[in-house]
Design a protein around this motif. Structure first.
Motif, PDB file in Angstrom:
ATOM      1  N   LEU A  29     -86.433 -18.396 -34.644  1.00  0.00           N
ATOM      2  CA  LEU A  29     -84.991 -18.531 -34.890  1.00  0.00           C
ATOM      3  C   LEU A  29     -84.222 -18.626 -33.566  1.00  0.00           C
ATOM      4  CD1 LEU A  29     -84.564 -15.952 -37.816  1.00  0.00           C
ATOM      5  CD2 LEU A  29     -84.786 -18.432 -37.977  1.00  0.00           C
ATOM      6  N   GLU A  30     -84.632 -17.818 -32.593  1.00  0.00           N
ATOM      7  CA  GLU A  30     -83.967 -17.831 -31.294  1.00  0.00           C
ATOM      8  C   GLU A  30     -84.173 -19.177 -30.589  1.00  0.00           C
ATOM      9  OE1 GLU A  30     -81.713 -16.076 -28.161  1.00  0.00           O
ATOM     10  OE2 GLU A  30     -82.064 -15.485 -30.246  1.00  0.00           O
ATOM     11  N   PHE A  31     -85.396 -19.695 -30.634  1.00  0.00           N
ATOM     12  CA  PHE A  31     -85.707 -20.975 -29.982  1.00  0.00           C
ATOM     13  C   PHE A  31     -84.923 -22.116 -30.631  1.00  0.00           C
ATOM     14  CE2 PHE A  31     -88.290 -24.837 -29.443  1.00  0.00           C
ATOM     15  CZ  PHE A  31     -88.443 -24.843 -28.052  1.00  0.00           C
ATOM     16  N   MET A  32     -84.895 -22.143 -31.977  1.00  0.00           N
ATOM     17  CA  MET A  32     -84.180 -23.219 -32.668  1.00  0.00           C
ATOM     18  C   MET A  32     -82.679 -23.122 -32.448  1.00  0.00           C
ATOM     19  SD  MET A  32     -86.151 -24.025 -36.261  1.00  0.00           S
ATOM     20  CE  MET A  32     -85.965 -22.376 -36.939  1.00  0.00           C
ATOM     21  N   GLN A  33     -82.172 -21.907 -32.339  1.00  0.00           N
ATOM     22  CA  GLN A  33     -80.743 -21.735 -32.096  1.00  0.00           C
ATOM     23  C   GLN A  33     -80.345 -22.359 -30.756  1.00  0.00           C
ATOM     24  OE1 GLN A  33     -79.433 -17.731 -32.789  1.00  0.00           O
ATOM     25  NE2 GLN A  33     -77.345 -18.116 -32.101  1.00  0.00           N
ATOM     26  N   GLU A  34     -81.264 -22.304 -29.793  1.00  0.00           N
ATOM     27  CA  GLU A  34     -80.995 -22.871 -28.466  1.00  0.00           C
ATOM     28  C   GLU A  34     -81.209 -24.386 -28.431  1.00  0.00           C
ATOM     29  OE1 GLU A  34     -83.479 -20.924 -25.654  1.00  0.00           O
ATOM     30  OE2 GLU A  34     -82.582 -18.943 -25.956  1.00  0.00           O
ATOM     31  N   LYS A  35     -82.226 -24.883 -29.158  1.00  0.00           N
ATOM     32  CA  LYS A  35     -82.652 -26.276 -29.004  1.00  0.00           C
ATOM     33  C   LYS A  35     -82.239 -27.199 -30.143  1.00  0.00           C
ATOM     34  CE  LYS A  35     -84.909 -25.201 -25.241  1.00  0.00           C
ATOM     35  NZ  LYS A  35     -84.451 -25.666 -23.923  1.00  0.00           N
ATOM     36  N   VAL A  36     -81.954 -26.630 -31.320  1.00  0.00           N
ATOM     37  CA  VAL A  36     -81.676 -27.469 -32.499  1.00  0.00           C
ATOM     38  C   VAL A  36     -80.284 -27.143 -33.034  1.00  0.00           C
ATOM     39  CG1 VAL A  36     -82.497 -28.217 -34.764  1.00  0.00           C
ATOM     40  CG2 VAL A  36     -84.137 -27.417 -33.051  1.00  0.00           C
ATOM     41  N   PRO A  37     -79.290 -27.992 -32.794  1.00  0.00           N
ATOM     42  CA  PRO A  37     -77.918 -27.681 -33.224  1.00  0.00           C
ATOM     43  C   PRO A  37     -77.697 -27.812 -34.731  1.00  0.00           C
ATOM     44  CG  PRO A  37     -78.015 -29.843 -32.193  1.00  0.00           C
ATOM     45  CD  PRO A  37     -79.364 -29.234 -32.005  1.00  0.00           C
ATOM     46  N   SER A  38     -78.469 -28.668 -35.392  1.00  0.00           N
ATOM     47  CA  SER A  38     -78.253 -28.942 -36.816  1.00  0.00           C
ATOM     48  C   SER A  38     -79.020 -27.958 -37.699  1.00  0.00           C
ATOM     49  CB  SER A  38     -78.700 -30.374 -37.150  1.00  0.00           C
ATOM     50  OG  SER A  38     -78.779 -30.569 -38.537  1.00  0.00           O
ATOM     51  N   ASP A  39     -78.298 -27.341 -38.652  1.00  0.00           N
ATOM     52  CA  ASP A  39     -78.950 -26.424 -39.600  1.00  0.00           C
ATOM     53  C   ASP A  39     -79.915 -27.168 -40.510  1.00  0.00           C
ATOM     54  OD1 ASP A  39     -77.690 -24.130 -38.675  1.00  0.00           O
ATOM     55  OD2 ASP A  39     -75.969 -24.375 -39.998  1.00  0.00           O
TER      56      ASP A  39
END
Length: 404
Positions: A29-39
């Protein structure tokens, strides 16, 4: 049961693996929050791993029935540890594609590991101890979830993200090592040695007649959809309740209440089973789950929302160990691998459908109307299957009288 070293290995392994799993989930979740802006893109990334696990499900079931459960657990455990290396590469390079590879490997290994684990439990203890072991095993899993998420939160504050995955890797390697020390007997009939193709070679098509021929197993399988109606949209409902009450702290209280309720239910279900049949337990707590959903109509009241999740946690803490015991004792052991693989696939697919349905209904009608719809549906399903169960029981009693 407590003098059996295999029991301690299973429980210790579950706790250690659970810590590793939840450290990884929080890290994801932390990695995606940084790298992936789209939910939406985040959901697609997570769904990709789940689809890979579903795709290999039939193969995983056949393999589990054909060879040693311990061998399957060791191989999948090694693959799970190896998958963490891909996530470390993703962090180093900042590439989301390496994370996708990590999730695919992780879910494929899980598709093999969990059916093998469920099939191994009946080989480790006697039938009379199955309910107790299932309850304790699920309690250990819940405890590892609570401690794992708490530990991940602390580590993220003081250490770089990669350290979460290194800790996860260490946990998986410990699980891999202690699995070597498991020692239980497996009886392989002629079918498993190639003299007959009925064991392991036919995939799910040979499991379906078994399920159809055991109405109690079929009803239990369908009845597990009732708690999944709640679990599928669990996180979305918690977020919605937090927004409804304008309180961020309520999320932690809800998760804690549900976890404590689950642990209490799984702890005392053994005592309840001494006075009530497993089928009475299933139907009663399925009814209670429906009521807990209806109680969330008052989700704007903090005390009632926390109470609803505590009741739900307690109910599923009694429900799931009982359902697992019915599956382990009523389904023939030579089909356990394929059956639990099929059940794992069914749960994953249902979970995704309920998640999408929950998101749609939350937007369309709101939380309070949605939980009423789900609650009524749960009660109707429970009542229908209870009526069917009573009919089947009456038919069996009539046949027994005729035969005597």
């Amino acid at each position: 049961m407590w003098k059996n070293k295999n029991v301690w290995i299973l429980l210790t392994g579950e706790f250690i693996a659970g810590l590793g799993l939840w450290l990884g989930i929080i890290g994801n979740l932390e990695f995606m929050q940084e790298k992936v802006p789209s939910d939406f893109l985040k959901s697609l990334i997570l769904a990709g791993g789940l689809l890979a696990g579903i795709a290999v499900g039939p193969w995983a079931g056949r393999i589990t029935d054909q060879i040693s459960k311990k061998t399957v657990m060791l191989a999948s455990g090694f693959a799970r540890a190896l998958s963490v290396v891909f996530m470390l590469i993703a962090i180093q390079t900042g590439s989301v594609w390496w994370m996708v590879i990590f999730l695919v490997f992780l879910q494929i290994s899980a598709a093999f590991y969990f059916p093998a684990l469920q099939a191994a439990i009946p080989l480790v203890v006697e039938d009379k101890d199955l309910l107790q072991l299932n309850g304790v095993h699920m309690n250990v899993s819940t405890l590892s979830r609570i401690l794992g998420t708490a530990l991940a939160g602390v580590l993220l504050v003081i250490l770089p993200l990669s350290m979460l995955y290194i800790a996860s890797l260490v946990a998986y390697l410990i699980l891999f090592i202690i699995t070597f020390f498991m020692d239980f007997e497996e009886s392989f009939s002629k079918e498993s040695t190639g003299q007959n193709s009925s064991r392991g070679s036919g995939g799910f098509k040979e499991v379906f007649p078994i399920i159809q021929g055991l109405p109690i197993v079929f009803m239990t399988l369908i009845l597990t959809l009732v708690p999944l109606l709640f679990l599928g949209g669990f996180n979305l409902m918690v977020i919605n309740i937090s927004e409804l009450q304008e309180s961020s702290s309520i999320k932690g209280l809800i998760y804690t209440a549900e976890g404590l309720g689950f642990m209490l239910g799984a702890f005392i279900v053994k005592q309840i089973s001494q006075k009530r049949s497993p089928y009475a337990i299933l139907f009663f707590f399925s009814f209670i789950i429906g009521l807990s959903q209806l109680l969330l109509y008052f989700a704007d009241v903090p005390v009632l929302s926390i109470l609803a999740f505590f009741i739900f946690g307690f109910a599923v803490g009694c429900f799931f160990p009982t359902a697992a015991t019915i599956f382990q004792t009523r389904v023939p052991k030579e089909f356990h691998g394929r059956f639990f693989s099929f059940r794992n696939m069914l749960d994953r697919v249902t979970f995704q459908i309920v998640l999408l349905l929950t998101g749609f209904l939350l937007d369309a009608v709101g939380l309070q109307i949605m939980v009423v719809i789900f609650g009524i549906l749960s009660l109707i399903m429970t009542a229908a299957f209870f009526a069917k169960f009573r009919q089947l029981r009456t038919e069996v009693q009539v046949k027994e009288k005729i035969s005597t």
